[in-house]
Scaffold this motif. Structure first.
Motif, short mmCIF file in Angstrom:
data_model
loop_
_atom_site.label_atom_id
_atom_site.label_comp_id
_atom_site.label_asym_id
_atom_site.label_seq_id
_atom_site.Cartn_x
_atom_site.Cartn_y
_atom_site.Cartn_z
N LEU A 106 38.78 42.65 50.46
CA LEU A 106 38.28 43.51 49.52
C LEU A 106 37.65 44.80 50.04
O LEU A 106 38.24 45.61 49.45
N ALA A 107 37.50 44.75 51.22
CA ALA A 107 37.36 46.42 51.93
C ALA A 107 38.60 47.07 51.87
O ALA A 107 38.43 48.35 51.55
N LEU B 151 45.34 25.71 51.97
CA LEU B 151 44.86 26.87 51.47
C LEU B 151 45.73 27.81 51.01
O LEU B 151 45.69 28.38 49.94
N ARG B 152 46.61 28.29 51.95
CA ARG B 152 47.36 29.53 51.88
C ARG B 152 48.48 28.89 50.74
O ARG B 152 49.14 29.71 49.79
N GLU B 153 48.81 27.48 50.92
CA GLU B 153 49.98 27.07 50.12
C GLU B 153 49.66 27.32 48.66
O GLU B 153 50.46 27.41 47.71
N LYS B 154 48.19 26.76 48.37
CA LYS B 154 47.81 26.82 46.89
C LYS B 154 47.30 28.20 46.46
O LYS B 154 47.52 28.37 45.34
N TYR B 155 46.46 28.88 47.34
CA TYR B 155 46.04 29.97 46.58
C TYR B 155 46.70 31.25 47.17
O TYR B 155 46.10 32.54 46.86
N GLY B 156 47.46 31.17 48.41
CA GLY B 156 47.96 32.42 49.10
C GLY B 156 46.99 33.25 50.10
O GLY B 156 47.07 34.20 50.40
N VAL B 157 45.86 32.52 50.56
CA VAL B 157 44.70 33.36 51.21
C VAL B 157 44.35 32.27 52.34
O VAL B 157 44.36 31.05 52.22
N ASP B 158 43.53 32.89 53.29
CA ASP B 158 42.74 31.97 54.25
C ASP B 158 41.42 31.95 53.82
O ASP B 158 40.84 32.11 52.72
N GLY B 159 40.49 31.23 54.67
CA GLY B 159 39.16 30.66 54.47
C GLY B 159 38.32 32.07 53.96
O GLY B 159 37.90 32.13 52.88
N PRO B 160 38.34 32.96 54.62
CA PRO B 160 37.31 34.24 54.47
C PRO B 160 38.02 34.94 53.02
O PRO B 160 37.42 35.52 52.24
N GLY B 161 39.35 34.89 52.94
CA GLY B 161 39.94 35.55 51.83
C GLY B 161 39.52 34.88 50.60
O GLY B 161 39.68 35.34 49.57
N TYR B 162 39.22 33.53 50.75
CA TYR B 162 39.02 32.83 49.39
C TYR B 162 37.75 33.29 48.81
O TYR B 162 37.88 33.13 47.39
N ALA B 163 36.79 33.79 49.60
CA ALA B 163 35.62 34.39 48.78
C ALA B 163 35.99 35.52 48.01
O ALA B 163 35.65 35.84 46.92
N GLN C 7 36.14 28.72 51.42
CA GLN C 7 35.79 29.81 52.17
C GLN C 7 35.40 29.73 53.72
O GLN C 7 35.54 30.51 54.58
N LEU C 8 34.87 28.40 54.00
CA LEU C 8 34.51 27.91 55.45
C LEU C 8 35.65 27.48 56.19
O LEU C 8 35.54 27.20 57.37
N ILE C 9 37.03 27.30 55.58
CA ILE C 9 38.21 26.57 56.32
C ILE C 9 38.37 27.46 57.43
O ILE C 9 38.52 28.47 57.35
N VAL D 256 28.11 44.09 44.91
CA VAL D 256 27.10 43.12 45.24
C VAL D 256 27.50 41.57 45.00
O VAL D 256 27.00 40.89 45.64
N ALA D 257 28.94 41.42 44.44
CA ALA D 257 29.31 40.17 44.35
C ALA D 257 29.68 39.44 45.61
O ALA D 257 29.48 38.18 46.00
N PRO D 258 30.14 40.36 46.80
CA PRO D 258 30.46 39.44 47.97
C PRO D 258 28.97 38.83 48.48
O PRO D 258 29.22 37.59 49.04
N ARG D 259 27.75 39.16 48.45
CA ARG D 259 26.61 38.75 48.92
C ARG D 259 26.31 37.48 48.13
O ARG D 259 25.70 36.50 48.53
#
Length: 302
Positions: free
Chosen positions: A218-219, A172-184, A144-146, A250-253
């Motif tokens: 998520l929002a 990260l996008r190639e493997k999971y389809g998201v960016d850093g913040p998106g990974y969380a 998530q910090l990438i 609560v999960a994001p925190r």
């Protein structure tokens, strides 16, 4: 360079035979494996600064209060007034203080903070950094910090300690389809049994990635969920996400690393010679660190 030290010494422990022992027969496989790994990191990447980040609290109460199942399956003994005791192999636990003493004698900066995990220390130090950052971890949570714009990437051991995969935003996008913040967001939707995170039942990794691609974050997913009569979700997805609203609140925190840990200012410059040579000699003699220590000290020389 920021080391997620616990994840690395666990990998060293399981990657180096327990037959690697001190003169008195005590296993030192995690110690020697970690020293060799750090030597290789230094030789390959030549970081200006290096911090070994530690879990002063591997299961913070504030995370458990939000999600009681958080790492609950890894608790060996509960401690009402302090961090719970984690399930750790009997022959690994005694090696952790040796790692700390050796790092201190060499002059490798160690940092932890009461009430926080190493991930939170890494998140805070990454935010403070004024130049590129390499995070070395076997824990995917730190993806998530990438951040390509800031030069933040993750070096992830793929097999044992020998091969590292460098994850930037493209990887990260190639493997999971998201960016850093998106990974969380992906992680909290998908869940993570190793951390006791339930996730949203029926929403796996691929479905979570598709939802995030469609709604941004998520929002955005929750906003779309609130649209009456919307067709953004299948009936099953809508039902599952709606039922999971208390968890998603609560999960994001819990999943997102803290970025504001109170840490002292420390000079993290990579040492070129041992800070306490006599203490290091004594540790070497006591624990039989041999070629592993020699290789690390050699790697530090300019």
């Amino acid at each position: 360079m920021l080391l997620d030290t616990a994840s690395l010494y666990f990998r060293a422990y399981f990657g180096v035979p327990e037959s690697v022992r001190a003169p008195d027969g005590t296993p030192v496989n995690a110690v020697r494996g970690l020293l060799d790994f750090v030597a290789r990191l230094v030789l390959d990447h030549r970081p200006d600064d290096l911090v070994a980040c530690f879990d002063d609290d591997w299961r913070p109460a504030w995370r458990v209060e939000l999600i009681p199942s958080y790492k609950a399956h890894r608790v060996a003994e509960e401690a009402p007034d302090g961090p719970d005791t984690e399930v750790v192999p009997d022959t690994l636990s005694p090696q952790v203080p040796v790692i700390e003493e050796v790092f201190d004698a060499i002059g490798i900066t160690r940092l932890g903070a009461p009430g926080y995990e190493a991930d939170d220390v890494i998140g805070t130090l990454t935010g403070r950094a004024t130049g590129p950052v390499d995070i070395v971890t076997g824990d995917r949570d730190l993806f998530q910090l990438i951040d390509d714009a800031r030069g933040v990437r993750v070096l992830y051991p793929v097999k044992g300690m020998a091969n590292l995969a460098a994850f930037d935003e493209a990887a990260l996008r190639e493997k999971y389809g998201v960016d850093g913040p998106g990974y969380a967001d992906l992680a909290l939707l998908r869940g993570d049994p190793s951390d006791g995170l339930p996730g949203v039942p029926g929403i796996g990794e691929k479905t979570a990635a598709r939802l995030l691609e469609r709604h941004g974050d998520l929002a955005g997913i929750l906003a779309a969920l609130d649209e009456p009569g919307g067709t953004a979700f299948t009936p099953a997805q809508r039902k599952r996400l709606t039922e999971a609203r208390p968890y998603l609140a609560v999960a994001p925190r819990v999943v997102r690393v803290a970025r504001d840990v109170p840490l002292p200012e420390r000079d993290a410059a990579l040492p070129t010679e041992p800070r306490a040579p006599e203490a290091l000699d004594a540790l070497n003699a006591r624990w039989g660190l041999g070629g592993s220590l020699t290789r690390l000290l050699t790697s530090l020389r300019p």
